[in-house]
Design an enzyme around this catalytic site. Sequence first.
Site, PDB file in Angstrom:
ATOM      1  N   LYS A   1      -6.965   1.896 -10.853  1.00  0.00           N
ATOM      2  CA  LYS A   1      -7.681   2.326  -9.666  1.00  0.00           C
ATOM      3  C   LYS A   1      -6.920   1.895  -8.422  1.00  0.00           C
ATOM      4  O   LYS A   1      -6.178   0.910  -8.534  1.00  0.00           O
ATOM      5  CB  LYS A   1      -9.116   1.801  -9.627  1.00  0.00           C
ATOM      6  CG  LYS A   1      -9.347   0.316  -9.905  1.00  0.00           C
ATOM      7  CD  LYS A   1      -8.613  -0.772  -9.217  1.00  0.00           C
ATOM      8  CE  LYS A   1      -8.728  -0.981  -7.757  1.00  0.00           C
ATOM      9  NZ  LYS A   1      -7.893  -2.117  -7.237  1.00  0.00           N
TER      10      LYS A   1
ATOM     11  N   TYR B   1     -14.628  -1.039  -5.404  1.00  0.00           N
ATOM     12  CA  TYR B   1     -15.534  -1.636  -6.397  1.00  0.00           C
ATOM     13  C   TYR B   1     -16.990  -1.512  -5.947  1.00  0.00           C
ATOM     14  O   TYR B   1     -17.875  -1.247  -6.757  1.00  0.00           O
ATOM     15  CB  TYR B   1     -15.205  -3.118  -6.616  1.00  0.00           C
ATOM     16  CG  TYR B   1     -13.960  -3.357  -7.419  1.00  0.00           C
ATOM     17  CD1 TYR B   1     -13.972  -3.233  -8.809  1.00  0.00           C
ATOM     18  CD2 TYR B   1     -12.777  -3.714  -6.812  1.00  0.00           C
ATOM     19  CE1 TYR B   1     -12.824  -3.457  -9.553  1.00  0.00           C
ATOM     20  CE2 TYR B   1     -11.620  -3.939  -7.550  1.00  0.00           C
ATOM     21  CZ  TYR B   1     -11.654  -3.805  -8.919  1.00  0.00           C
ATOM     22  OH  TYR B   1     -10.525  -4.021  -9.659  1.00  0.00           O
TER      23      TYR B   1
HETATM   24  P1  NAD Z   1       2.251  -5.627  -8.325  1.00  0.00           P
HETATM   25  O1  NAD Z   1       3.033  -5.407  -7.081  1.00  0.00           O
HETATM   26  O2  NAD Z   1       2.048  -7.017  -8.791  1.00  0.00           O
HETATM   27  O3  NAD Z   1       2.916  -4.813  -9.530  1.00  0.00           O
HETATM   28  C1  NAD Z   1       3.355  -3.478  -9.377  1.00  0.00           C
HETATM   29  C2  NAD Z   1       4.482  -3.201 -10.346  1.00  0.00           C
HETATM   30  O4  NAD Z   1       4.954  -1.870 -10.116  1.00  0.00           O
HETATM   31  C3  NAD Z   1       5.698  -4.142 -10.156  1.00  0.00           C
HETATM   32  O5  NAD Z   1       6.148  -4.588 -11.405  1.00  0.00           O
HETATM   33  C4  NAD Z   1       6.736  -3.264  -9.499  1.00  0.00           C
HETATM   34  O6  NAD Z   1       8.051  -3.639  -9.831  1.00  0.00           O
HETATM   35  C5  NAD Z   1       6.386  -1.896 -10.087  1.00  0.00           C
HETATM   36  N1  NAD Z   1       6.897  -0.791  -9.305  1.00  0.00           N
HETATM   37  C6  NAD Z   1       7.429   0.323  -9.836  1.00  0.00           C
HETATM   38  N2  NAD Z   1       7.868   1.138  -8.892  1.00  0.00           N
HETATM   39  C7  NAD Z   1       7.628   0.524  -7.719  1.00  0.00           C
HETATM   40  C8  NAD Z   1       7.861   0.894  -6.334  1.00  0.00           C
HETATM   41  N3  NAD Z   1       8.444   2.070  -6.019  1.00  0.00           N
HETATM   42  N4  NAD Z   1       7.447   0.050  -5.393  1.00  0.00           N
HETATM   43  C9  NAD Z   1       6.847  -1.111  -5.690  1.00  0.00           C
HETATM   44  N5  NAD Z   1       6.607  -1.501  -6.975  1.00  0.00           N
HETATM   45  C10 NAD Z   1       6.985  -0.688  -7.970  1.00  0.00           C
HETATM   46  O7  NAD Z   1       0.864  -4.895  -8.117  1.00  0.00           O
HETATM   47  P2  NAD Z   1      -0.464  -5.096  -8.976  1.00  0.00           P
HETATM   48  O8  NAD Z   1      -1.349  -6.080  -8.300  1.00  0.00           O
HETATM   49  O9  NAD Z   1      -0.104  -5.337 -10.392  1.00  0.00           O
HETATM   50  O10 NAD Z   1      -1.177  -3.659  -8.797  1.00  0.00           O
HETATM   51  C11 NAD Z   1      -0.735  -2.520  -9.516  1.00  0.00           C
HETATM   52  C12 NAD Z   1      -1.916  -1.530  -9.667  1.00  0.00           C
HETATM   53  O11 NAD Z   1      -2.949  -2.169 -10.380  1.00  0.00           O
HETATM   54  C13 NAD Z   1      -2.529  -1.073  -8.342  1.00  0.00           C
HETATM   55  O12 NAD Z   1      -2.896   0.277  -8.433  1.00  0.00           O
HETATM   56  C14 NAD Z   1      -3.763  -1.934  -8.186  1.00  0.00           C
HETATM   57  O13 NAD Z   1      -4.794  -1.335  -7.443  1.00  0.00           O
HETATM   58  C15 NAD Z   1      -4.164  -2.118  -9.632  1.00  0.00           C
HETATM   59  N6  NAD Z   1      -4.922  -3.372  -9.890  1.00  0.00           N
HETATM   60  C16 NAD Z   1      -6.075  -3.301 -10.579  1.00  0.00           C
HETATM   61  C17 NAD Z   1      -6.805  -4.437 -10.836  1.00  0.00           C
HETATM   62  C18 NAD Z   1      -8.073  -4.362 -11.641  1.00  0.00           C
HETATM   63  O14 NAD Z   1      -8.775  -5.369 -11.739  1.00  0.00           O
HETATM   64  N7  NAD Z   1      -8.386  -3.221 -12.248  1.00  0.00           N
HETATM   65  C19 NAD Z   1      -6.356  -5.679 -10.352  1.00  0.00           C
HETATM   66  C20 NAD Z   1      -5.157  -5.730  -9.660  1.00  0.00           C
HETATM   67  C21 NAD Z   1      -4.448  -4.562  -9.431  1.00  0.00           C
END
Ligand code: NAD
Length: 369
Positions: free
Chosen positions: A136, A221
């Site tokens: 999401k 949420y």
């Molecule tokens: P994050 O920045 O920690 O991780 C993102 C990953 O995507 C990294 O490994 C990064 O290297 C990769 N990536 C690939 N292409 C990229 C680009 N062009 N630019 C930047 N990063 C790139 O982020 P996150 O906190 O893991 O969030 C990722 C997704 O998960 C988001 O959509 C966020 O809303 C969602 N999320 C959901 C929950 C939940 O509880 N459901 C919690 C946190 C995050």
Amino acid sequence: MSTRRDFLEKLSLPFLTISLLKNKKLYNKMTITEKDEPVLKVALMGLGSYATIVANAMQQCKKAKITGLISGTPDKLKEWSKKYNVAEENCYNYSSYHNIKNNNNIDAVYIITPNALHKEHTIAIANAGKHVICEKPMALNAMEAKEMIDACRKANVQLLIGYRLHFEAKTLEVIKMRQNNEFGKIKIFQGLSGFIIGDPKQWRLNKTLSGGGSLMDIGIYSLNAARYTLGEEPVWVTAQEAKTDKEKFKEGVDETIQFQMGFASGAIASCTSSYAANGLDSFFISGDKGYAHIEASIYYGPSKVTTSKGPLTQPHTTHQAAQMDGMADIILHNKQPLIPVDGEEGLKDIKIIEAIYKAAQTNARVYIQ
Ligand code: NAD
């Protein structure tokens, strides 16, 4: 002479297992072990902070397992493949992942990349013939979300959105209470979601990658919970935005946004989403017969739920493990969850987010189509 056991072994095991599960007595006699259950083979895409939580949680899953990895960082692929016992031939980068179409060790890909990449990744995975689990918010806007739904439909694969709370035991109990009319006619929903965001350079504060600010990330949420706890869709929204740091929260990235949603029943939801305040983490639902108050409502729990009939006592389970086992049931067994997690569910939230941003900009009540 052919034995009963030989006969059973010749049957398709997945079909057999499902049928037997319906008859627990028979199942126990047949000594079909848990090992024989079909398991959803999942590749994780985007090995960042949330993927780390998902990967750890999935070690508890009984119906889903990590069989593939997709990352742009070779060192991460090496480290994760070792840690999670993923074969090298099931590891891909962003140039090669289209080749998963030829990989029978992957049934589904879980997209955990920044919001702006969800559409491109979903369509590519659907075109590779694999089921999609997408984090999401599913997309930056409704048009993108519809394209994703269409691509998955055309490819005949499922599209599920990572709404982990839809599998959380106390949340499900609150919904059952509403279905049993224990709240009576519901009048009020209140949602608070917020934390103080750190690094100003992160993608969450970059409109091109995030599509917005706190609303896209955590306000979602509250609006999603208002819809599933009330069991109806909003017909209008109003919203107000407040920004105290224009350097950190640039144009199009909301710092704090308050929004109200009106429902056909007369119920009203009032929500606050913020990247500038800690401790905002509760949902409250109240009707003319009862109420429920969910605290630690959006983080990983355990949540505390007090209701007009007393505290809820369902045991805490790791959200992402329950989610992935639940999603395996949906994909492998066509099981219908109590609260939908499909692309249409994600699209409904995106449409409401669009309406909230419009309402905040225009200072007018916006009706949801
Ligand atoms: P994050 O920045 O920690 O991780 C993102 C990953 O995507 C990294 O490994 C990064 O290297 C990769 N990536 C690939 N292409 C990229 C680009 N062009 N630019 C930047 N990063 C790139 O982020 P996150 O906190 O893991 O969030 C990722 C997704 O998960 C988001 O959509 C966020 O809303 C969602 N999320 C959901 C929950 C939940 O509880 N459901 C919690 C946190 C995050």
